[in-house]
Enzyme design. Structure first.
Site, PDB file in Angstrom:
ATOM      1  N   ASP A  32      -7.706  28.270  52.529  1.00  0.00           N
ATOM      2  CA  ASP A  32      -7.228  27.143  53.337  1.00  0.00           C
ATOM      3  C   ASP A  32      -6.680  27.682  54.648  1.00  0.00           C
ATOM      4  O   ASP A  32      -6.077  28.758  54.664  1.00  0.00           O
ATOM      5  CB  ASP A  32      -6.117  26.386  52.567  1.00  0.00           C
ATOM      6  CG  ASP A  32      -6.005  24.934  52.981  1.00  0.00           C
ATOM      7  OD1 ASP A  32      -5.748  24.690  54.172  1.00  0.00           O
ATOM      8  OD2 ASP A  32      -6.158  24.059  52.116  1.00  0.00           O
ATOM      9  N   GLY A  37      -3.411  21.096  54.988  1.00  0.00           N
ATOM     10  CA  GLY A  37      -2.895  21.511  53.677  1.00  0.00           C
ATOM     11  C   GLY A  37      -1.512  22.130  53.828  1.00  0.00           C
ATOM     12  O   GLY A  37      -1.025  22.324  54.941  1.00  0.00           O
ATOM     13  N   TYR A 146     -16.071  11.793  61.034  1.00  0.00           N
ATOM     14  CA  TYR A 146     -15.903  12.092  59.604  1.00  0.00           C
ATOM     15  C   TYR A 146     -17.159  11.685  58.834  1.00  0.00           C
ATOM     16  O   TYR A 146     -17.707  12.464  58.049  1.00  0.00           O
ATOM     17  CB  TYR A 146     -14.682  11.344  59.082  1.00  0.00           C
ATOM     18  CG  TYR A 146     -14.312  11.663  57.655  1.00  0.00           C
ATOM     19  CD1 TYR A 146     -13.806  12.912  57.305  1.00  0.00           C
ATOM     20  CD2 TYR A 146     -14.429  10.702  56.646  1.00  0.00           C
ATOM     21  CE1 TYR A 146     -13.448  13.197  55.990  1.00  0.00           C
ATOM     22  CE2 TYR A 146     -14.075  10.980  55.341  1.00  0.00           C
ATOM     23  CZ  TYR A 146     -13.574  12.225  55.014  1.00  0.00           C
ATOM     24  OH  TYR A 146     -13.218  12.499  53.718  1.00  0.00           O
TER      25      TYR A 146
END
Ligand code: UDP
Length: 315
Positions: A32, A37, A146
């Site tokens: 990540d 995150g 997206y």
């Protein structure tokens, strides 16, 4: 013990997948770049044997030593708030990130599973949406970054399957919520819960009559694990068909939090789908999967998690 790479493993869904596969006895390599995150999501795993966190941006070449059995590609910002904030990062991780994750799976002869989305259906003309529905996406709209990145990712996944024989799986994830969502994630449910707990007005976009179908992350993780084990290469919808208006969700959150907050109506963002509900027949037939947690039970758990984190911030 199988070795499982999870990109986006410090994110909301990724971290729940780390939990699941650690509990199954896998060795988990969590990759990540912490753009959306958080290390907090995996803090409880970091000292455990068999868990490794790698700070890396998967739009660059992914290096993993030793054998790999599974690559689960979950790296991507996913909140509509990020579509305007991080549009180029979203396109890069959907395109280059997926390419690198597929390259890793190919090199290691690993099984590959990618996180796709109900957004591949766009603002749909059919409700509920079966996997056979090809969608209505505006490539140049705000959501296009997206939607098109995820559609590209599905296409590239199929190309690697056809050309290189990579074992691939595609999960189309519908609105999912639960513990560890960012407090300021920007999506409807985290917004409503944070607003209700802070006593701020709940921001309902449009008239609130648009619908979504909310599923708890525990049901999603179970579906993903079944899909990974199965031999189903076709895309599979995973979501809870329990369709509800956003106005109802806002009122339920006020009731469950016992908040005195009121509703504040704001303009509907352009391209916001009017309806969304998964047809889950394929998941039922091929995986024997169905959601088991009710919306209200899931909301209660998520509210408790948000309350604890908001209180911890205050003290
Ligand atoms: N929404 C809302 N208030 C908010 C955030 C979102 O009314 O504070 C609406 C949004 O316009 C959409 C629905 O809630 O119709 C779900 O939005 P979300 O951002 O959760 O994800 P989406 O399903 O649109 O990808």
């Amino acid at each position: 013990m199988p070795r499982t790479v999870i990109t986006g493993g410090a994110g909301f869904i990724g971290s729940h997948l780390c939990d699941h596969f650690m509990a199954q006895g896998h060795e988990v390599i969590c990759i990540d770049n912490l753009l959306t995150g958080s290390r907090d999501n995996i803090a409880h795993l970091e000292q455990e044997d068999g868990f490794r966190f790698v700070l890396h941006d998967v739009t660059r070449y992914i290096e993993v030593d030793g054998p790999v059995d599974h690559v689960l590609h979950f790296a991507s910002p996913a909140s509509p708030a990020d579509f305007e904030r991080l549009p180029i990062q979203i396109m890069k991780v959907g395109a280059m990130g997926t390419h690198n994750a597929l390259g890793l799976a190919k090199a290691k002869k690993a099984r590959f599973l990618t996180a796709s989305t109900s957004e591949v259906y766009g603002d749909p003309e059919v409700n509920p949406q079966p996997e056979s529905y090809l969608g209505r996406v505006n490539p140049i709209g705000i959501r296009g970054v997206y939607d098109e990145a995820k559609r590209f990712a599905e296409a590239l996944t199929m190309a690697y399957r056809r050309v290189h024989g990579v074992e691939t799986r595609i999960v189309r994830i519908f609105n999912t919520f639960g513990e560890r969502m960012q407090l300021d994630d920007g999506r409807a449910l985290p917004n409503f819960i944070s607003q209700a707990l802070r006593g701020d007005p709940l921001t309902v976009y449009g008239d609130g009559k648009q619908t979504r179908s909310f599923g708890h992350v525990s049901d999603l993780v179970r579906g993903i694990a079944l899909l990974l084990e199965s031999d189903v290469w076709e895309p599979v919808n995973i979501g809870n068909p329990d369709e509800v208006s956003l106005l109802q969700v806002a009122n339920e959150v006020i009731e469950l939090t016992e908040s005195k907050s009121e509703l504040s109506f704001l303009p509907l963002p352009p391209g916001d789908p009017k309806v969304r509900r998964p047809d889950i027949q394929r998941a039922r037939d091929l995986l024997g999967w169905a959601p088991s947690m009710s919306r209200i039970e899931g909301f209660k758990r998520t509210i408790a998690d948000f309350r604890a984190r908001i209180d911890a911030k205050k003290s």
